[in-house]
Design a protein around this motif. Structure first.
Motif, PDB file in Angstrom:
ATOM      1  N   MET A   1       2.272   2.162  -6.983  1.00  0.00           N
ATOM      2  CA  MET A   1       2.223   0.798  -6.444  1.00  0.00           C
ATOM      3  C   MET A   1       3.355  -0.055  -7.013  1.00  0.00           C
ATOM      4  O   MET A   1       3.916  -0.905  -6.321  1.00  0.00           O
ATOM      5  CB  MET A   1       0.875   0.133  -6.770  1.00  0.00           C
ATOM      6  N   ARG A   2       3.676   0.180  -8.289  1.00  0.00           N
ATOM      7  CA  ARG A   2       4.738  -0.627  -8.904  1.00  0.00           C
ATOM      8  C   ARG A   2       6.072  -0.385  -8.207  1.00  0.00           C
ATOM      9  O   ARG A   2       6.881  -1.295  -8.039  1.00  0.00           O
ATOM     10  CB  ARG A   2       4.854  -0.321 -10.405  1.00  0.00           C
ATOM     11  N   ALA A   3       6.310   0.846  -7.777  1.00  0.00           N
ATOM     12  CA  ALA A   3       7.607   1.173  -7.185  1.00  0.00           C
ATOM     13  C   ALA A   3       7.633   0.996  -5.668  1.00  0.00           C
ATOM     14  O   ALA A   3       8.672   0.667  -5.098  1.00  0.00           O
ATOM     15  CB  ALA A   3       7.980   2.609  -7.551  1.00  0.00           C
ATOM     16  N   TRP A   4       6.488   1.232  -5.009  1.00  0.00           N
ATOM     17  CA  TRP A   4       6.519   1.404  -3.557  1.00  0.00           C
ATOM     18  C   TRP A   4       5.570   0.511  -2.777  1.00  0.00           C
ATOM     19  O   TRP A   4       5.314   0.775  -1.596  1.00  0.00           O
ATOM     20  CB  TRP A   4       6.221   2.877  -3.203  1.00  0.00           C
ATOM     21  N   SER A   5       5.020  -0.554  -3.390  1.00  0.00           N
ATOM     22  CA  SER A   5       4.057  -1.370  -2.639  1.00  0.00           C
ATOM     23  C   SER A   5       4.744  -2.344  -1.683  1.00  0.00           C
ATOM     24  O   SER A   5       4.123  -2.848  -0.756  1.00  0.00           O
ATOM     25  CB  SER A   5       3.110  -2.110  -3.589  1.00  0.00           C
ATOM     26  N   VAL A   6       6.037  -2.608  -1.898  1.00  0.00           N
ATOM     27  CA  VAL A   6       6.746  -3.534  -1.012  1.00  0.00           C
ATOM     28  C   VAL A   6       7.209  -2.755   0.229  1.00  0.00           C
ATOM     29  O   VAL A   6       7.925  -1.759   0.109  1.00  0.00           O
ATOM     30  CB  VAL A   6       7.972  -4.141  -1.737  1.00  0.00           C
ATOM     31  N   PRO A   7       6.782  -3.197   1.443  1.00  0.00           N
ATOM     32  CA  PRO A   7       7.117  -2.450   2.668  1.00  0.00           C
ATOM     33  C   PRO A   7       8.621  -2.228   2.857  1.00  0.00           C
ATOM     34  O   PRO A   7       9.019  -1.176   3.364  1.00  0.00           O
ATOM     35  CB  PRO A   7       6.551  -3.341   3.779  1.00  0.00           C
TER      36      PRO A   7
END
Ligand code: NDP
Length: 243
Positions: free
Chosen positions: A187-193
């Motif tokens: 989530m820290r690396a990849w939660s931003v679309p």
């Protein structure tokens, strides 16, 4: 999918949350006696309350603590080196401290814990299996993951040397290399679309991996079904690398 690990004692590192927690739950569900080494005491208290499994609190970034924790786990048949960290920094901003911490947890601790486990197996004269949780980032570059990618490339190489040296003792060593998994780390690396979209577009199966996808691959490599598999890197990436 079911495997039978009854009578087998398994050590899982980083079982407090994310992929390691899922691996722990899955292996317990397959009858294994699981011991977990992880860092946050609160996670481990919760895990013991849920599953009754033995836990050891340790910071694996310390070589001494890694060795102490592995020794205190007692006799182990199967090992999953899952604990890992990802410090997100651009290449130009990557600090020596973050680089060293990443290598200490993702590579050095895996080596130390495996040394303790393998020595025990050899002393007892019993076969065993080790799975190192690596990443697709061992073979592709990801932005802001310089230290992390370097550590996973190193872990794959460690896996190969362990496979050739420990193989003659009946100890198999393999790695699983997942694509993105939306754990606390993911989530820290990849939660931003804006970041996850282009990554997802490169996964032919159209989704990221679930912790269970990884747990089942780990279980297979630990199982007698993988009796002739040694030194492999098993990508759990939905075809990312093939695209
Ligand atoms: P999380 O951060 O969600 O969980 C990692 C676990 O490892 C936590 O329980 C953490 O404990 C423990 N851990 C981390 N550092 C230490 C340490 N120094 N000493 C002891 N325990 C430690 O990560 P994931 O579940 O996502 O990752 C698990 C593995 O999978 C890692 O090796 C990771 O590199 C790999 N992986 C993850 C991917 C992803 O997208 N999520 C993709 C590919 C591979 P605490 O939180 O208490 O520090």
């Amino acid at each position: 999918v079911h495997f039978d690990f009854s009578g087998r004692r398994v050590l899982v590192t980083g079982g407090g949350k994310g992929i390691g927690l899922e691996i722990t739950r899955f292996l317990i569900g397959c009858g294994a006696d699981v011991v977990v080494i992880s860092r946050s005491a609160a996670d481990l208290e919760q895990l013991t309350a849920e599953t009754g499994c033995q836990t050891i609190t340790a910071d694996l970034s310390s070589a001494q603590e890694a060795e102490r924790a592995a020794r205190s786990a007692g006799d182990i048949d199967l090992l999953v080196n899952n604990a890992g960290v990802a410090v997100l920094q651009s290449f130009l901003e990557t600090t020596p401290d973050a680089f060293d911490r990443t290598m200490a947890v993702n590579v050095r601790a895996a080596m130390i814990v495996a040394q303790v486990v393998a020595r025990g197996l050899i002393r007892r004269g019993v076969p065993g299996a080790i799975v190192n949780v690596s990443s697709q980032s061992s073979v592709v570059g990801l932005p802001d993951h310089a230290a992390y990618c370097a550590s996973k490339g190193a872990l794959d190489q460690l896996t190969r040397v362990m496979a050739i040296e420990l193989g003659s003792h009946g100890i198999r060593t393999n790695s699983v290399n997942p694509t993105v998994v939306l754990t606390p780390m993911g989530m820290r690396a990849w939660s931003v679309p804006a970041k996850s979209g282009p990554m997802l577009a490169r996964v032919p199966l159209g989704r990221f991996a679930q912790p269970l996808d990884v747990a089942q691959a780990v279980a297979y490599l630990l199982s007698d079904g993988a009796a002739m598999i040694n030194g492999a890197t098993l990508f759990v990436d939905g075809g990312f690398l093939a695209s």
